[in-house]
Design an enzyme around this catalytic site. Structure first.
Site, PDB file in Angstrom:
ATOM      1  N   ARG A 283       0.830  -1.214   0.000  1.00  0.00           N
ATOM      2  CA  ARG A 283       0.000   0.000   0.000  1.00  0.00           C
ATOM      3  C   ARG A 283       0.862   1.262   0.000  1.00  0.00           C
ATOM      4  NH1 ARG A 283      -5.580  -1.054  -0.588  1.00  0.00           N
ATOM      5  NH2 ARG A 283      -5.770   1.116   0.042  1.00  0.00           N
ATOM      6  N   VAL A 284       0.384   2.262  -0.700  1.00  0.00           N
ATOM      7  CA  VAL A 284       1.062   3.553  -0.674  1.00  0.00           C
ATOM      8  C   VAL A 284       0.322   4.535   0.242  1.00  0.00           C
ATOM      9  CG1 VAL A 284       2.084   3.315  -2.961  1.00  0.00           C
ATOM     10  CG2 VAL A 284      -0.189   4.350  -2.744  1.00  0.00           C
ATOM     11  N   ASP A 285      -0.824   4.086   0.779  1.00  0.00           N
ATOM     12  CA  ASP A 285      -1.596   4.961   1.674  1.00  0.00           C
ATOM     13  C   ASP A 285      -1.481   4.451   3.117  1.00  0.00           C
ATOM     14  OD1 ASP A 285      -3.035   2.650   1.522  1.00  0.00           O
ATOM     15  OD2 ASP A 285      -4.826   3.544   0.653  1.00  0.00           O
ATOM     16  N   ASP A 286      -2.263   4.986   4.015  1.00  0.00           N
ATOM     17  CA  ASP A 286      -2.156   4.606   5.424  1.00  0.00           C
ATOM     18  C   ASP A 286      -3.052   3.427   5.770  1.00  0.00           C
ATOM     19  OD1 ASP A 286      -0.241   6.505   6.002  1.00  0.00           O
ATOM     20  OD2 ASP A 286      -1.752   8.067   6.277  1.00  0.00           O
ATOM     21  N   VAL A 287      -3.038   2.427   4.925  1.00  0.00           N
ATOM     22  CA  VAL A 287      -3.800   1.218   5.216  1.00  0.00           C
ATOM     23  C   VAL A 287      -2.801   0.132   5.595  1.00  0.00           C
ATOM     24  CG1 VAL A 287      -5.209  -0.601   4.173  1.00  0.00           C
ATOM     25  CG2 VAL A 287      -5.759   1.792   3.740  1.00  0.00           C
TER      26      VAL A 287
END
Ligand code: WT7
Length: 696
Positions: free
Chosen positions: A562-566
């Site tokens: 993931r590149v997001d905060d997941v």
């Protein structure tokens, strides 16, 4: 030691990057498999079998079909859809979409104008074709010896009875019904019963807490819930009914009443031992057998909602992902058929729970649409012994096993003897899903479990995509450990840089999807704006996946995470914001920040930084009670692995938490912190580091 003891040592860059390094090792060590383009391939004799079954003989065959699927999606999917039962056919111009926010509302419409019913296509269609006595479910209970076999005919009758009960309590087309069950036959049966009526099921994984269950019932206004008196996971009892009661109470306090709860008798909590709300609760055993065993299906529009499934993002509350009927049906059936080489009567086992999207598409709908025989296992993989899974494979003669890297790692850690004790000659296809599979686990699966005979199908997809998006097709081209390889029919992946510029050739970037596809998410329940913002506002005209990805010179796609905060914990998506909110709701906590760190078995573990209120002690008791708060708000699977006391959090002058720094501190990479001068208070970094060992 307690702090990082159960966190994985960092994998080497090569191991992590995976694909090429892994395949080279495999090719060197392998005597049976031949190597092509640095990939791993199964023996020719095995490939011939797949090719005869799927009709795809080479990558060139695939390329031809793939071209057709993206150049003429209406025609490609229309031809496949014609093999299903429709009450009314779709219109000629049925395939339309807009993914560009600037051109109006984002939408996907496929098979528009057509009317069908997915439960009919899963059951009645096969029974009418003479498959009524074929096993549909081979259920294995938590304990050895508990088993149940149900034929397609029996499942159809049971689905009709449950549907009739739902009707009798007022459930109508379009109503949402919550399902909170352990992995017993009644779970897919309840899903299909809703579908038969055109009601929208909202399955909530039985590991979620009462608060989470309540929140989901309120959000989609489900007034009926199907649950069980209890459940067993290994040697642990799960107090399902108590959780439902607590959820109903929370919902009632917020003005939402649960009218009816249908309760399946589970041996873990027999009648008399189960809390009861008179007037609301109904025993399954009293209500369902008394119903008629036939029930007219409700034909629904292809774009009518089929189900809701809540999933976490990087911000806010879980989102109710809405899938619609026609496209999802055709997509689920087609991916299951090609990726797993599934033919009617094949014994197939997906180890996922129906509480997650994998269980929806590849335990319930996909295999039944293909008339497969489905193994369902209620318990946990190492119970009562580490060979439980292999024992089930041997007993049921499983042909396709679809599982998750976290499980593969856990089983590998038990040693090969447990596997080799059991006959696995029935296995032909091994599938993996949920998180990047590390080459070591990939090789163990390929070499030890599959005896180098079974292709490993590493499928990349998401709750929102509904069906597999990038995946090898068995025998069609060489696999590569850790790589999902090529896009499925109709899927157009693109890699972009952080400015949204499309990158070509062998490169690395952010994975987006260009055209729409049949099982695409249609909206977020009650919040179409959030749907558009979350998936279509990052890059113009593209579906944003949230994953990083590499493409090599073979055109293979390798997901990098993931590149997001997941955070991806054991293949389950956990939103950092949700965990932070649960911690912050605890009286002792002023502020919290959560990051993911590598974990030997779970893939990622949850590492939480907690700033305590002034008069609070950083004690073991406080730590335990903070973790309990997360269990209570979300569920046990989201419990932080580490609580790191922090005097404050590193923030920019505008107040944004710099997680990049926290991720480094979590893995002791203090020398890689980079520039901290833009922080509002740079001294906080040293203060956090100094708390690392003294936290307990
Ligand atoms: C996220 C979606 C799809 C069913 C299970 C998870 C990660 C999923 C892979 C894979 C690398 C993968 C991605 C994705 N993921 N499959 N084969 N290789 N990563 O569904 O909870 O919606 O999570 O899981 O990060 O975005 P989900």
């Amino acid at each position: 030691a307690v702090l990082t003891g159960h966190l994985a040592p960092q994998l080497s860059g090569l191991e992590r990057a995976g694909a090429l390094a892994g395949s080279a090792i495999l090719a060197r060590r392998s005597t049976v498999a031949t190597s092509q383009e640095g990939g791993a391939v199964v023996p020719d004799t095995v490939q011939v079998e797949y090719r005869a079954r799927t009709g795809i003989h080479s990558r060139a065959d695939y390329e031809r079909m793939y071209r057709h699927s993206v150049d003429d999606p209406a025609g490609f999917w229309g031809d496949i859809a014609a093999g299903f039962v429709w009450e009314r056919r779709w219109a000629p111009d049925h395939f339309s979409y807009n993914l560009d926010l600037q051109s109006g509302r984002v939408s996907t419409r496929i098979f528009a104008g057509g009317r069908t019913n997915i439960a009919f296509n899963c059951l009645d269609r096969h029974v009418e074709a003479g498959r009524g006595s074929q096993p549909c479910f081979l259920w294995e209970g938590n304990d050895v010896g508990q088993e149940r076999k149900m034929t397609y005919g029996e499942v159809l009758q049971e689905v009709c009875r449950v549907a009739n009960w739902l009707k009798s309590v007022g459930v109508r087309k379009g109503d949402a019904v919550a399902i909170y069950l352990p992995l017993i036959c009644e779970l897919p049966i309840a899903m299909l019963a809703c579908t038969r009526l055109g009601a929208v099921h909202s399955v909530v994984f039985a590991g979620f807490s009462a608060d989470s269950l309540a929140q989901r019932c309120i959000d989609c206004r489900s007034r009926v819930i199907i649950t069980a008196s209890g459940g067993m996971r290994g040697s642990k009892r799960v107090e399902l009914k108590q959780i439902v009661d607590a959820a109903a109470k929370v919902a009632a306090e917020k003005g939402h009443k649960i009218h009816k709860a249908l309760v399946v008798e589970h041996p873990a909590a027999p009648r008399g031992k189960c809390p009861w709300a008179r007037g609301r609760d109904v025993w399954y055993g009293d209500a369902v057998p008394a119903q008629q065993a036939t029930c007219q299906v409700e034909w629904v529009d292809a774009e009518d909602p089929l189900f809701l499934l809540y999933t976490s993002g990087s911000t806010g509350n879980p989102k109710g992902v809405v899938h619609s009927t026609g496209g999802y049906m055709v997509g689920a059936a087609t991916t299951a058929k090609y990726c797993f080489d599934l033919q009617p009567g094949d014994v197939y086992w997906c180890t996922a729970d129906c509480g997650w999207i994998t269980g929806h598409t590849y335990l319930a709908y996909g295999p039944l649409l293909n008339a497969a025989t489905n193994v369902i296992y209620e318990g946990v993989p190492l119970h009562p012994q580490p060979d439980r899974m292999w024992q089930i494979v041997e007993k049921c003669k499983v042909r396709t096993l679809y599982t998750a890297p976290t499980l593969i790692r856990a089983l590998e850690a038990q040693g090969d003897t447990w596997v080799k004790k059991h006959d696995r000659s029935s296995l032909r296809v091994l599938g993996s899903v949920g998180e990047p599979i590390n080459p070591r686990a990939w090789r163990w699966l390929f070499e030890v479990v599959g005896e180098r005979r079974c292709p490993v199908i590493d499928t990349w997809w998401q709750t929102e995509t509904g069906t597999v998006m990038i995946s090898p097709l068995p025998g069609a081209w060489p696999e590569s450990p850790g790589s999902a390889t090529l896009p499925f029919f109709g899927v157009v992946p693109v890699l972009v840089n952080d400015k949204g510029k499309e990158l070509h050739g062998a490169t690395e970037g952010i994975l987006c999807i260009k055209q729409t596809w049949p099982a695409a998410i249609r909206t977020i329940k009650g919040d179409h704006k959030r749907f558009e913002q979350t998936y279509f506002s990052t890059f113009k005209g593209l579906y944003f996946t949230g994953d990083g990805c590499r493409r090599d010179d073979r055109g293979y796609y390798t997901i990098t995470g993931r590149v997001d905060d997941v955070i991806n914990v054991s293949g389950h998506r956990v939103g950092t914001a949700e965990v932070e909110a649960a911690l912050a709701a605890h009286g002792a906590c002023v502020e919290a920040a959560v990051v993911g760190v590598e974990h030997k078995i779970k893939g990622q573990g949850i590492y939480a930084y907690v700033a305590l209120a002034q008069d609070e002690e950083p004690s073991e008791a406080t730590r335990k009670s903070l973790i309990a708060a997360v269990r209570q708000h979300i569920g046990a699977f989201a419990a932080p692995d580490v609580i790191h006391w922090a005097p404050g959090l590193p923030k920019t002058r505008s107040g944004k938490i710099m997680r990049r720094i926290l991720r480094k501190i979590a893995v002791n990479a203090d020398s890689e912190l980079g520039d901290v001068s833009t922080l509002a208070d740079p001294s906080v970094v040293q203060a956090i580091i100094s708390m690392r060992v003294t936290q307990l």
